[in-house]
Structures are given as structure tokens and as C-alpha cells.
Design a protein around this motif. Structure first.
Motif, mmCIF file in Angstrom:
data_model
loop_
_atom_site.group_PDB
_atom_site.id
_atom_site.type_symbol
_atom_site.label_atom_id
_atom_site.label_comp_id
_atom_site.label_asym_id
_atom_site.label_seq_id
_atom_site.Cartn_x
_atom_site.Cartn_y
_atom_site.Cartn_z
ATOM 1 N N LEU A 108 -0.114 -25.121 31.915
ATOM 2 C CA LEU A 108 -0.852 -24.684 33.094
ATOM 3 C C LEU A 108 -1.394 -25.865 33.896
ATOM 4 C CD1 LEU A 108 -2.840 -21.628 31.688
ATOM 5 C CD2 LEU A 108 -0.898 -21.588 33.272
ATOM 6 N N LEU A 109 -1.822 -26.910 33.200
ATOM 7 C CA LEU A 109 -2.413 -28.064 33.876
ATOM 8 C C LEU A 109 -1.383 -29.050 34.403
ATOM 9 C CD1 LEU A 109 -5.399 -28.880 31.500
ATOM 10 C CD2 LEU A 109 -5.528 -27.965 33.822
ATOM 11 N N LYS A 110 -0.159 -28.996 33.887
ATOM 12 C CA LYS A 110 0.841 -30.006 34.213
ATOM 13 C C LYS A 110 1.168 -30.059 35.710
ATOM 14 C CE LYS A 110 3.790 -31.596 31.199
ATOM 15 N NZ LYS A 110 4.829 -31.673 30.227
ATOM 16 N N LYS A 111 1.173 -28.911 36.390
ATOM 17 C CA LYS A 111 1.503 -28.898 37.819
ATOM 18 C C LYS A 111 0.418 -29.542 38.668
ATOM 19 C CE LYS A 111 2.057 -24.587 38.276
ATOM 20 N NZ LYS A 111 2.207 -23.247 38.827
ATOM 21 N N ASP A 112 -0.800 -29.110 38.452
ATOM 22 C CA ASP A 112 -1.896 -29.529 39.327
ATOM 23 C C ASP A 112 -2.639 -30.772 38.827
ATOM 24 O OD1 ASP A 112 -1.318 -27.300 40.904
ATOM 25 O OD2 ASP A 112 -2.682 -26.030 39.734
ATOM 26 N N GLN A 113 -2.831 -30.876 37.538
ATOM 27 C CA GLN A 113 -3.626 -31.951 36.947
ATOM 28 C C GLN A 113 -2.846 -32.601 35.793
ATOM 29 O OE1 GLN A 113 -7.030 -32.627 37.744
ATOM 30 N NE2 GLN A 113 -6.926 -31.204 39.448
ATOM 31 N N PRO A 114 -1.827 -33.413 36.075
ATOM 32 C CA PRO A 114 -1.026 -33.979 34.980
ATOM 33 C C PRO A 114 -1.820 -34.902 34.054
ATOM 34 C CG PRO A 114 -0.321 -34.860 37.105
ATOM 35 C CD PRO A 114 -1.332 -33.803 37.374
ATOM 36 N N ALA A 115 -2.835 -35.561 34.564
ATOM 37 C CA ALA A 115 -3.653 -36.442 33.713
ATOM 38 C C ALA A 115 -4.416 -35.621 32.677
ATOM 39 C CB ALA A 115 -4.612 -37.257 34.564
ATOM 40 N N PHE A 116 -4.959 -34.489 33.110
ATOM 41 C CA PHE A 116 -5.682 -33.636 32.164
ATOM 42 C C PHE A 116 -4.725 -32.991 31.154
ATOM 43 C CE2 PHE A 116 -9.072 -33.363 35.517
ATOM 44 C CZ PHE A 116 -10.002 -34.078 34.788
ATOM 45 N N ALA A 117 -3.501 -32.696 31.597
ATOM 46 C CA ALA A 117 -2.509 -32.137 30.682
ATOM 47 C C ALA A 117 -2.188 -33.129 29.574
ATOM 48 C CB ALA A 117 -1.242 -31.756 31.442
ATOM 49 N N LEU A 118 -2.026 -34.394 29.946
ATOM 50 C CA LEU A 118 -1.779 -35.429 28.938
ATOM 51 C C LEU A 118 -2.978 -35.582 28.017
ATOM 52 C CD1 LEU A 118 0.044 -37.696 27.849
ATOM 53 C CD2 LEU A 118 -1.103 -39.218 29.459
ATOM 54 N N LEU A 119 -4.169 -35.525 28.575
ATOM 55 C CA LEU A 119 -5.388 -35.648 27.772
ATOM 56 C C LEU A 119 -5.509 -34.509 26.763
ATOM 57 C CD1 LEU A 119 -7.971 -37.314 27.389
ATOM 58 C CD2 LEU A 119 -9.073 -35.787 29.016
ATOM 59 N N VAL A 120 -5.207 -33.298 27.191
ATOM 60 C CA VAL A 120 -5.237 -32.150 26.272
ATOM 61 C C VAL A 120 -4.219 -32.349 25.152
ATOM 62 C CG1 VAL A 120 -4.705 -29.687 26.085
ATOM 63 C CG2 VAL A 120 -6.164 -30.500 27.925
ATOM 64 N N SER A 121 -3.048 -32.806 25.505
ATOM 65 C CA SER A 121 -1.992 -33.021 24.516
ATOM 66 C C SER A 121 -2.382 -34.092 23.495
ATOM 67 C CB SER A 121 -0.705 -33.406 25.232
ATOM 68 O OG SER A 121 0.306 -33.681 24.312
ATOM 69 N N VAL A 122 -2.906 -35.209 23.984
ATOM 70 C CA VAL A 122 -3.298 -36.302 23.086
ATOM 71 C C VAL A 122 -4.467 -35.888 22.196
ATOM 72 C CG1 VAL A 122 -4.286 -38.634 23.046
ATOM 73 C CG2 VAL A 122 -2.370 -38.125 24.544
ATOM 74 N N CYS A 123 -5.432 -35.187 22.750
ATOM 75 C CA CYS A 123 -6.576 -34.732 21.947
ATOM 76 C C CYS A 123 -6.145 -33.728 20.881
ATOM 77 C CB CYS A 123 -7.648 -34.132 22.845
ATOM 78 S SG CYS A 123 -8.536 -35.362 23.808
ATOM 79 N N THR A 124 -5.215 -32.868 21.229
ATOM 80 C CA THR A 124 -4.703 -31.914 20.243
ATOM 81 C C THR A 124 -4.001 -32.642 19.105
ATOM 82 O OG1 THR A 124 -4.420 -30.255 21.968
ATOM 83 C CG2 THR A 124 -3.212 -29.913 19.917
#
Length: 127
Positions: free
Chosen positions: A20-36
């Protein structure tokens, strides 16, 4: 089994959130992935503690540092793989390949004393 189901649910939620975040906020998408991934590694390290303590008891039976060398090599391999996967997800393929290569070299350097000992024993056996 229950822990695995909880981890799978957490990964599923993180994957949906990342998509969901990858389209609009790619930095937050990466952050969610790394934190997970970091959270899953923390849970795995907590679960592996009994195995590590058992391997530490085996050091008494070995004359050298064999279990310690193997544990350090395993740690280097896991950290290198995690870093390479993170770089690959961020689109840094060259950096991920370099990290994997560095991890392999560091594992070989870590295992070098064990290899020397093994070759020395083999040479003594042949003489």
C-alpha cells in the motif's frame, strides 16, 4: 507452531502495508520492510538461545575454538544475507552483490584457523 502462525500473520500485515505504501511513500515502505525483517530476526535470535547454550557446552570437548568459529561464521553469514536482501529490496543490486562477497570473504577468514588446524592434523597423520 503458534509462534510460526503469529510470525506469518505479522509478515502478511507488513507485506500488505508495504504494498500500500510503495506507490505513494516508497521510503516508508522500505522502512516497514526493514523493521519487519529486524523484528523477525530478533524473535529468531531469542528462539535460538537454547541451541547456542548447548553449543557453548560442547566447547569443553573440543581442544580448539571449533564451535565458536562456526557460530561466528554463521553470524557473519546471517548478517550479510540480511544486509544484501535489504539492499536488493531497495534496488541496489550492485551493493547487495558486494555485501554477499564481503560476507563470504569474512566467513573464510573466520574459518582460516580451523582450516589450518585441520590441514596440520592431516599433514601430521601423513608423516
Amino acid at each position: 507452531m503458534i509462534l510460526l502462525c503469529k510470525l506469518a500473520a505479522a509478515v502478511l500485515v507488513a507485506a500488505v502495508l508495504t504494498l500500500l505504501l510503495k506507490k505513494d511513500q516508497p521510503a516508508f515502505a522500505l522502512l516497514v520492510s526493514v523493521c519487519t525483517a529486524a523484528g523477525l530476526l530478533a524473535v529468531a535470535m531469542h528462539q535460538i538461545e537454547p541451541l547456542l547454550s548447548w553449543l557453548r557446552t560442547l566447547e569443553v570437548y573440543f581442544q580448539g575454538q571449533s564451535p565458536a568459529v562456526l557460530l561466528r561464521a554463521l553470524g557473519i553469514a546471517l548478517v550479510a544475507q540480511f544486509a544484501a536482501d535489504t539492499c536488493r529490496e531497495a534496488g541496489l543490486c550492485a551493493a547487495s552483490t558486494a555485501i554477499e562477497l564481503c560476507g563470504r570473504v569474512l566467513v573464510l577468514l573466520q574459518a582460516l584457523p580451523l582450516l589450518r588446524s585441520l590441514l596440520g592434523s592431516f599433514a601430521d597423520y601423513l608423516q
